[in-house]
Design a protein around this motif. Structure first.
Motif, PDB file in Angstrom:
ATOM      1  N   ALA A   1       0.833  -1.207   0.000  1.00 53.67           N
ATOM      2  CA  ALA A   1       0.000   0.000   0.000  1.00 53.67           C
ATOM      3  C   ALA A   1       0.865   1.253   0.000  1.00 53.67           C
ATOM      4  O   ALA A   1       0.560   2.241  -0.697  1.00 53.67           O
ATOM      5  CB  ALA A   1      -0.929  -0.015   1.209  1.00 53.67           C
ATOM      6  N   HIS A   2       1.964   1.237   0.779  1.00 53.66           N
ATOM      7  CA  HIS A   2       2.884   2.383   0.785  1.00 53.66           C
ATOM      8  C   HIS A   2       3.503   2.590  -0.601  1.00 53.66           C
ATOM      9  O   HIS A   2       3.709   3.736  -1.031  1.00 53.66           O
ATOM     10  CB  HIS A   2       3.981   2.161   1.820  1.00 53.66           C
ATOM     11  N   GLU A   3       3.786   1.493  -1.286  1.00 55.18           N
ATOM     12  CA  GLU A   3       4.355   1.614  -2.632  1.00 55.18           C
ATOM     13  C   GLU A   3       3.346   2.249  -3.588  1.00 55.18           C
ATOM     14  O   GLU A   3       3.709   3.099  -4.417  1.00 55.18           O
ATOM     15  CB  GLU A   3       4.782   0.244  -3.150  1.00 55.18           C
ATOM     16  N   ARG A   4       2.088   1.835  -3.475  1.00 52.57           N
ATOM     17  CA  ARG A   4       1.061   2.453  -4.322  1.00 52.57           C
ATOM     18  C   ARG A   4       0.938   3.947  -4.018  1.00 52.57           C
ATOM     19  O   ARG A   4       0.779   4.779  -4.919  1.00 52.57           O
ATOM     20  CB  ARG A   4      -0.285   1.763  -4.122  1.00 52.57           C
ATOM     21  N   ALA A   5       1.004   4.282  -2.730  1.00 49.38           N
ATOM     22  CA  ALA A   5       0.905   5.692  -2.340  1.00 49.38           C
ATOM     23  C   ALA A   5       2.094   6.495  -2.855  1.00 49.38           C
ATOM     24  O   ALA A   5       1.944   7.656  -3.276  1.00 49.38           O
ATOM     25  CB  ALA A   5       0.814   5.804  -0.824  1.00 49.38           C
ATOM     26  N   ALA A   6       3.279   5.874  -2.839  1.00 54.12           N
ATOM     27  CA  ALA A   6       4.476   6.587  -3.288  1.00 54.12           C
ATOM     28  C   ALA A   6       4.437   6.885  -4.775  1.00 54.12           C
ATOM     29  O   ALA A   6       5.119   7.802  -5.252  1.00 54.12           O
ATOM     30  CB  ALA A   6       5.728   5.776  -2.950  1.00 54.12           C
ATOM     31  N   GLY A   7       3.647   6.109  -5.517  1.00 55.16           N
ATOM     32  CA  GLY A   7       3.560   6.342  -6.956  1.00 55.16           C
ATOM     33  C   GLY A   7       2.605   7.455  -7.343  1.00 55.16           C
ATOM     34  O   GLY A   7       2.527   7.822  -8.525  1.00 55.16           O
TER      35      GLY A   7
ATOM     36  N   GLN B   1       9.108   6.342  -5.097  1.00 54.21           N
ATOM     37  CA  GLN B   1       8.587   5.056  -5.559  1.00 54.21           C
ATOM     38  C   GLN B   1       9.674   3.987  -5.535  1.00 54.21           C
ATOM     39  O   GLN B   1       9.408   2.824  -5.210  1.00 54.21           O
ATOM     40  CB  GLN B   1       8.017   5.206  -6.974  1.00 54.21           C
ATOM     41  N   ARG B   2      10.907   4.367  -5.863  1.00 50.06           N
ATOM     42  CA  ARG B   2      12.004   3.403  -5.809  1.00 50.06           C
ATOM     43  C   ARG B   2      12.279   2.969  -4.373  1.00 50.06           C
ATOM     44  O   ARG B   2      12.558   1.799  -4.112  1.00 50.06           O
ATOM     45  CB  ARG B   2      13.262   4.001  -6.448  1.00 50.06           C
ATOM     46  N   VAL B   3      12.204   3.903  -3.431  1.00 51.70           N
ATOM     47  CA  VAL B   3      12.365   3.546  -2.013  1.00 51.70           C
ATOM     48  C   VAL B   3      11.274   2.570  -1.586  1.00 51.70           C
ATOM     49  O   VAL B   3      11.538   1.521  -0.981  1.00 51.70           O
ATOM     50  CB  VAL B   3      12.323   4.813  -1.122  1.00 51.70           C
ATOM     51  N   ALA B   4      10.033   2.906  -1.923  1.00 54.69           N
ATOM     52  CA  ALA B   4       8.906   2.067  -1.509  1.00 54.69           C
ATOM     53  C   ALA B   4       8.954   0.693  -2.165  1.00 54.69           C
ATOM     54  O   ALA B   4       8.603  -0.320  -1.545  1.00 54.69           O
ATOM     55  CB  ALA B   4       7.596   2.768  -1.842  1.00 54.69           C
ATOM     56  N   SER B   5       9.391   0.633  -3.415  1.00 55.14           N
ATOM     57  CA  SER B   5       9.480  -0.651  -4.119  1.00 55.14           C
ATOM     58  C   SER B   5      10.492  -1.572  -3.435  1.00 55.14           C
ATOM     59  O   SER B   5      10.238  -2.769  -3.246  1.00 55.14           O
ATOM     60  CB  SER B   5       9.874  -0.421  -5.575  1.00 55.14           C
ATOM     61  N   SER B   6      11.638  -1.021  -3.056  1.00 52.57           N
ATOM     62  CA  SER B   6      12.648  -1.829  -2.357  1.00 52.57           C
ATOM     63  C   SER B   6      12.147  -2.249  -0.982  1.00 52.57           C
ATOM     64  O   SER B   6      12.405  -3.374  -0.533  1.00 52.57           O
ATOM     65  CB  SER B   6      13.950  -1.032  -2.219  1.00 52.57           C
TER      66      SER B   6
END
Length: 390
Positions: free
Chosen positions: A36-42, A80-85
């Motif tokens: 969910a955080h990754e989706r938010a970061a995008g 988004q790169r931070v959240a993806s990792s």
């Protein structure tokens, strides 16, 4: 790598536990949160702002404006790169938790199985020596055994009763340990009817195993997140301008305005945030290097311990496993026939039963070494018959 799989009963047992285990459920929830955080970061960093102005003085002034801050530094992509990792790290952490729960479950299962087996041996010991004590009483009244031999039989029975009590307490402890992992409503557990396979490694296989370990993969994902965080902090130092457009009327005249503003990094350049993120990256990178060393040493040691335990167990299976029951029966026949006195019978009977207990303990040792090897090589899930969702 191992190519064998757990028996279906163990697979079903483990799957049932994993479905409801709180630690696994917590790790699953953390993984879902990371996604969910990754989706938010995008999503876009800034929303437009709408402004309305009204002035009633010498001239009535009305205006409507919209402002939008522009992400010129590429902060959204960096976030988004931070959240993806971090999502990848959470996924690997979920895999690690599942493997840890499985290993803990199988260790506890081995302890409970061995404890039940040793209680059975203790029951047989007590029954054998109780029969000896009863017969010794009868033969003492007939004058066939001495008072010393009778007392020896009584002492042997007292010892057997004490050992049986200790074995029962050990079984309770082992089943409590299993219940802590499997749940308090555990009614039955599967037997350890498995065949062990030889495990060998070379440099290439060691590196391949370490590369695929969930713990190291999670650590590497956290390093990637830290690298992306350094890039994000650098981009955050770049001020983002705001552009606005205003339209309205002042008296009878139309108004059109354009607004542009940009923060000036004069009082705070945000360099300290970049330094802190860089230091965090260095610390994580060194931590991963240390983890790699420790995991490598643990892997090699687990393989060596397992091979030693497996070899000892196979030698016992070939040489001594089939002779203990016949040895016990033969000793009793010799004593009944008077060819063996009570003292010698007890000594040899105790030795035979002690050997059975040692064999049971060795069974537990080889099982524990097998599970330790599976845990160290990250193959608990593969052996269990179901893979970790990735």
């Amino acid at each position: 790598m191992t190519s064998v799989s757990a028996p279906p009963a163990i697979t079903a047992f483990a799957d049932r536990i994993l479905q409801v285990h709180p630690r696994v459920q917590a790790a699953q929830a953390q993984f879902e949160a990371a996604r969910a955080h990754e989706r938010a970061a995008g999503r876009a960093l800034y929303n437009p702002t709408l402004g309305v102005e009204y002035e009633d003085g010498d001239l009535r002034r009305r205006s409507l404006g919209i402002n939008q801050r522009i992400d010129l530094g590429g902060k959204r992509g960096a976030r988004q790169r931070v959240a993806s990792s971090e999502t990848q790290a959470a996924e690997e952490s979920l895999a690690l938790v599942r493997q840890e729960v499985l290993a803990e479950l199988f260790r506890a299962l081995g302890m409970a199985t061995v404890a039940a087996e040793q209680l059975k041996i203790a029951d047989e010991r007590k029954a054998l020596i109780d029969r000896l004590r009863t017969l010794a009483n009868e033969r003492r009244r007939a004058g066939d055994v001495s008072q010393i031999e009778l007392e020896l039989a009584r002492l042997a029975y007292a010892e057997a009763a004490l050992l049986r009590s200790q074995a029962a307490a050990q079984q309770v402890t082992a089943e409590q340990a299993l219940a802590r992992v499997a749940g308090a409503d555990l009614a039955a557990y599967p037997p350890l009817t498995i065949s062990y396979t030889s495990v060998s490694m070379n440099e290439a296989s060691v590196n391949a195993i370490l590369t695929d370990l969930p713990s190291l993969r999670a650590a590497q994902a956290r390093v990637a997140a830290a690298q992306a965080a350094v890039d994000l902090r650098r981009r955050e130092r770049r001020p983002d301008p705001m552009i606005g457009l205003t339209a309205g009327r002042e008296g009878d005249d139309d108004l059109i305005g354009i607004r542009f503003s940009i923060p000036l990094p004069v009082r705070n350049s945000f360099r300290a945030e970049v330094d802190a993120a860089t230091a965090d990256l260095v610390a994580l990178d060194q931590s991963v290097a240390d983890d790699y060393r420790q995991q490598r040493a643990a892997l090699v040691a687990a393989q060596q311990r397992y091979e030693l335990a497996r070899t000892a167990w196979e030698e016992w299976q070939l040489m001594g496993a089939g002779s203990l029951t016949s040895q016990t029966n033969m000793l009793e026949r010799l004593w009944h026939a008077g060819e063996l006195n009570t003292t010698d019978y007890l000594v040899q009977l105790q030795q035979t039963l002690a050997t059975r207990m040692a064999a049971s303990e060795q069974r537990g040792v080889v099982w524990e070494a097998w599970i330790a090897w599976l845990a160290a090589s990250g193959q608990v899930d593969t052996w269990s018959g179901f893979g970790i969702p990735r």
